[in-house]
Design a protein around this motif. Structure first.
Motif, PDB file in Angstrom:
ATOM      1  N   CYS A   8       1.007  -1.088  -0.352  1.00  0.00           N
ATOM      2  CA  CYS A   8      -0.397   0.464   0.164  1.00  0.00           C
ATOM      3  C   CYS A   8       0.970   0.871  -0.175  1.00  0.00           C
ATOM      4  O   CYS A   8       2.341   0.776   1.041  1.00  0.00           O
ATOM      5  N   GLY A  10      -0.707   4.494   0.529  1.00  0.00           N
ATOM      6  CA  GLY A  10      -1.136   5.369   1.190  1.00  0.00           C
ATOM      7  C   GLY A  10      -0.437   6.318   1.626  1.00  0.00           C
ATOM      8  O   GLY A  10      -0.892   7.371   2.410  1.00  0.00           O
ATOM      9  N   LEU A  14       4.278   2.311   4.176  1.00  0.00           N
ATOM     10  CA  LEU A  14       3.919   0.485   2.540  1.00  0.00           C
ATOM     11  C   LEU A  14       3.955  -0.477   3.194  1.00  0.00           C
ATOM     12  O   LEU A  14       5.232  -1.320   2.661  1.00  0.00           O
ATOM     13  N   ILE A  18      -1.199  -6.737   2.047  1.00  0.00           N
ATOM     14  CA  ILE A  18      -2.085  -6.299   1.761  1.00  0.00           C
ATOM     15  C   ILE A  18      -2.006  -7.047  -0.077  1.00  0.00           C
ATOM     16  O   ILE A  18      -1.740  -7.574  -0.410  1.00  0.00           O
ATOM     17  N   ALA A  33      -5.347  -3.565   4.937  1.00  0.00           N
ATOM     18  CA  ALA A  33      -5.744  -2.453   5.395  1.00  0.00           C
ATOM     19  C   ALA A  33      -6.267  -1.210   5.946  1.00  0.00           C
ATOM     20  O   ALA A  33      -7.190  -1.564   6.358  1.00  0.00           O
TER      21      ALA A  33
HETATM   22  S1  SF4 Z   1      -2.323   0.866   4.583  1.00  0.00           S
HETATM   23 FE1  SF4 Z   1      -3.490   2.015   5.966  1.00  0.00          FE
HETATM   24  S2  SF4 Z   1      -1.216   2.679   7.373  1.00  0.00           S
HETATM   25 FE2  SF4 Z   1      -0.123   1.139   5.859  1.00  0.00          FE
HETATM   26  S3  SF4 Z   1       0.635   1.950   4.275  1.00  0.00           S
HETATM   27 FE3  SF4 Z   1      -1.592   1.841   4.007  1.00  0.00          FE
HETATM   28  S4  SF4 Z   1      -1.793   3.974   4.775  1.00  0.00           S
HETATM   29 FE4  SF4 Z   1      -0.360   3.640   5.582  1.00  0.00          FE
END
Ligand code: SF4
Length: 414
Positions: A8, A10, A14, A18, A33
């Protein structure tokens, strides 16, 4: 059956565990996630938008217009790149050299100074895996990972069982929050939340250093000395301590000197590491790639084969002083992040926006190239907030080009 894990992108964590279910090129389900990551992994879309001015154009027209802007500029600004792959970032550095550009990223007004000090080995650091396996004391200072990096506490820093921490948070870990408000993370820390006034961090550090050496800690805001002494006692007993430093602490300090002194004092009594709470998926990568190339993590200007560095080459100062005459903004939206008085100067120069999403910047750009979402629609490598390199691959296919592919085309045409 072997499982297919994705990374991920996001946030700077990282997470590499996932799982997704996708059908007809659409992600339907995301497992493991956090809420931010689930939304992020579903961001893919097959549409590709290219615009010059208000008009939709094809890819070749958008790229050649971008090239023309960069060719005509004497001092273009290249900015952003926090969500680009390491490969794209390295190309952007080459592009900056080729066009004698000013090159900067958001770390110039965020955690750049801290990451630079880390890369200069001025702090002892460790990986998030070390934290999971060994940490017995963690401090969240001026940061609230429960909201900014939602799996931080569950995957690495507090709740998990680790190799050397089998009894977990209930018995073997102490989490401490030092902040100006009771954040979600501070609530988890319970009695180990230390609420200080805004701007009170440097004094709290001095008081804590005094307490670590057995002196009476004092602050002008009368923080109860007994509590600081209690905190010092916990820290002195740490076998593997980690300080997670966030923007709240960095913004509150005039410079990093108090933090250097604190880490030295902690390491005289115990074993402490520092990890910066980097937000974007690959800001740390940009800092490291530029550092490797120039010795600086941000705010540079390439000229005649040399590199100059200083605050005057940050996005904020170069827009304020109007020293840049074009801008290539990659994966960032200065119009919604910078003060209006500064961002408005972008309206006076041609802007090329490379972004997977429509933003205020893309709407005001001379050229907009709608790029692929890294980690969802394109692959590459990135550098986690703790410096660990991570490979990521796309989850779905798209017609949209990655940042790396666009930068390659621009470089070739230049
Ligand atoms: S799952 Fe959540 S904590 Fe993990 S990288 Fe993605 S956004 Fe960040």
């Amino acid at each position: 059956m072997e499982k297919n894990y994705y990374v991920c992108t996001g946030c700077g964590m990282l997470c590499d565990d996932i799982e997704v279910e996708a059908e007809k090129n659409i992600v339907n389900k995301v497992y493991t996630a956090c809420r931010v990551g689930v939304a992020h992994m579903k961001e893919g879309t097959d549409n590709a938008v290219f615009r010059v001015g208000d008009k939709p154009v094809d890819e070749a027209t958008a790229v050649s217009e971008a090239v023309a802007i960069l060719k005509n500029a004497k001092n273009p600004l290249i900015f952003g790149l926090g969500t680009s792959s390491n490969e794209a970032q390295k190309l952007a550095i080459e592009l900056a050299k080729k066009t004698s550009a000013t090159l900067d990223d958001p770390s110039s007004f965020r955690l750049g100074s801290l990451v630079e000090a880390l890369l200069q080995n001025r702090f002892k650091t460790c990986t998030l895996d070390d934290v999971r396996n060994k940490a017995d004391v963690t401090i969240y200072w001026g940061t609230n990972p429960s909201d900014s990096h939602p799996r931080h506490l569950s995957k690495h820093s507090y709740f998990p069982r680790g190799k050397e921490k089998q009894r977990g948070w209930e018995e073997e870990r102490t989490a401490i929050a030092i902040d100006v408000r009771k954040s979600h993370t501070a609530k988890i820390c319970g009695n180990y939340f230390f609420e200080i006034p805004p701007g009170g961090d440097a004094e709290f550090i001095d008081a804590l250093i005094a307490a670590l050496s057995g002196k009476l800690p004092k602050t002008s805001y009368n923080f109860p000395p007994k509590r600081i002494l209690e905190l010092a006692n916990i820290l002195k007993g740490a076998k593997f301590g980690v300080v997670f430093v966030g923007l709240g602490l960095v913004y509150s300090l005039e410079n990093l000197e108090p933090l250097f002194r604190l880490m030295d004092a902690l390491n005289e009594k115990a074993n402490f590491h520092l990890i910066p709470m980097v937000g974007y998926s690959n800001t740390r990568g940009f800092n490291e790639n530029l550092f490797e190339e120039t010795g600086y993590v941000n705010s540079v200007k390439f000229e005649d084969g040399a590199v100059k560095h200083g605050p005057e080459y940050s996005i904020v100062e170069s827009l304020k002083a109007k020293t840049v005459d074009a801008a290539l903004i990659i994966g960032y939206d200065p119009f919604s992040s910078l003060p209006r008085s500064i961002a408005k100067n972008l309206l006076e120069i041609p802007v090329i926006s490379l972004n997977p999403f429509e933003t205020l910047t893309s709407r005001n750009a001379k050229v907009y190239i709608n790029t692929a979402v890294g980690g969802v629609e394109s692959g590459g490598t990135a550098t986690r907030m703790d410096g660990v390199k991570v490979d990521f691959k796309p989850v779905v296919e798209t017609k949209r080009l990655s940042d790396e592919a666009v930068l390659k085309k621009i470089m070739e045409a230049l």
